[in-house]
Design a protein around this motif. Sequence first.
Motif, mmCIF file in Angstrom:
data_model
loop_
_atom_site.group_PDB
_atom_site.id
_atom_site.type_symbol
_atom_site.label_atom_id
_atom_site.label_comp_id
_atom_site.label_asym_id
_atom_site.label_seq_id
_atom_site.Cartn_x
_atom_site.Cartn_y
_atom_site.Cartn_z
ATOM 1 N N ALA A 1 7.940 1.739 10.661
ATOM 2 C CA ALA A 1 6.962 1.274 11.614
ATOM 3 C C ALA A 1 5.946 0.433 11.330
ATOM 4 O O ALA A 1 5.527 0.338 10.138
ATOM 5 N N MET A 2 5.112 -0.096 12.333
ATOM 6 C CA MET A 2 3.961 -1.056 12.065
ATOM 7 C C MET A 2 2.828 -0.785 12.794
ATOM 8 O O MET A 2 2.960 -0.783 14.021
ATOM 9 N N ALA B 1 1.050 -0.931 -0.072
ATOM 10 C CA ALA B 1 -0.045 -0.142 -0.203
ATOM 11 C C ALA B 1 0.753 1.213 -0.134
ATOM 12 O O ALA B 1 1.250 1.824 1.085
ATOM 13 N N PRO B 2 1.247 1.791 -1.106
ATOM 14 C CA PRO B 2 2.190 2.947 -1.483
ATOM 15 C C PRO B 2 1.120 4.166 -0.788
ATOM 16 O O PRO B 2 -0.114 4.153 -1.245
ATOM 17 N N GLY C 1 3.680 4.604 3.473
ATOM 18 C CA GLY C 1 3.285 3.581 3.417
ATOM 19 C C GLY C 1 4.112 1.941 3.253
ATOM 20 O O GLY C 1 5.368 2.111 3.672
ATOM 21 N N GLY C 2 3.501 0.818 2.794
ATOM 22 C CA GLY C 2 4.492 -0.460 2.847
ATOM 23 C C GLY C 2 3.591 -1.632 2.741
ATOM 24 O O GLY C 2 2.405 -1.629 2.186
ATOM 25 N N LYS D 1 -5.584 -5.849 10.974
ATOM 26 C CA LYS D 1 -4.843 -5.374 9.850
ATOM 27 C C LYS D 1 -3.628 -4.850 10.169
ATOM 28 O O LYS D 1 -3.630 -4.156 11.362
ATOM 29 N N ALA D 2 -2.414 -5.368 9.451
ATOM 30 C CA ALA D 2 -1.123 -4.837 9.943
ATOM 31 C C ALA D 2 -0.606 -3.948 8.572
ATOM 32 O O ALA D 2 -0.668 -4.436 7.709
ATOM 33 N N GLN D 3 -0.252 -2.612 8.730
ATOM 34 C CA GLN D 3 -0.060 -1.651 7.936
ATOM 35 C C GLN D 3 1.461 -1.214 8.213
ATOM 36 O O GLN D 3 1.634 -0.476 9.010
ATOM 37 N N GLN D 4 2.431 -1.506 7.339
ATOM 38 C CA GLN D 4 3.720 -0.940 7.468
ATOM 39 C C GLN D 4 3.752 0.701 7.156
ATOM 40 O O GLN D 4 3.110 0.827 5.942
ATOM 41 N N ASP D 5 4.539 1.356 7.642
ATOM 42 C CA ASP D 5 4.639 2.732 7.230
ATOM 43 C C ASP D 5 6.187 3.141 7.151
ATOM 44 O O ASP D 5 6.951 3.116 8.350
#
Length: 251
Positions: free
Chosen positions: A238-239, A179-180, A189-190, A216-220
């Motif tokens: 960061a997560m 997810a950019p 994003g990530g 939901k795990a979203q990397q940044d």
Amino acid sequence: MPFKSLLIALMLCIPGALLAQTEIYTIYLKNGTTYKGTLVEKIPGETITIRTAENEVLKLSYDDIQRTTNTAAEEQAKAAKPDSSGTYSYKKRGYIAHLEGSFLLGFGSVSGIGQQNEDRGFGLRWVNGYQFSETMAIGFGLGVEKYLEALLIPMTLDIRATLIKGKTSPTINVNAGYAPNSKGFNEGGGFVFNPSIGIKSYVSHKTAFIFNIGFKAQQDQYSYYAGGNFVTKQKGSAMFKFVNFSLGLSF
């Protein structure tokens, strides 16, 4: 008492007689002749007697009859619900799409930073895929998610399993990908990972309502200058963790 018994018997016979008069039979004979009229008498396996529109009474033998139809049976068949027998078939294979909106609520601490995750967001996602059976579908998802300080565009592989065949079933869903940030791949994003459980309920042969709740795990990814040095830029990661609620349509 005999008069009262006779009256009751007549009252019980009248509805049957009226029903017989309104029941219209079409009779196809083996020699190719066809007759149509209201039913007068029917002796199963022996004869059928009808009155035609010309007021002619015909008594036909079952030995000469190829087949018969009657309006009462046809009307009952038309009035029957498609799934009243429990054999109504829902979509088993072919192209499938999902359109769903979601609400994301942050929780826990942000790994890599240590601060509490108070972020939240809303999302809209479209999935195109293929349903291999009544219980399994795989597709590619493209969406947009607006958080407090970021706008991400998740692109994911989507796998959905329906646990029970039929109108309503629990489901297990997993989508994962990247997810950019809307500003570009180097602006945050990530990677994203989103397993969930839910309910799928058909409202027609191909269309179903879907509701899911999951993690939901979203990397940044971000850039920063270390130690007050504004020359050398470094990258950090960061997560973020979210509870994800989604509602939509499958068709």
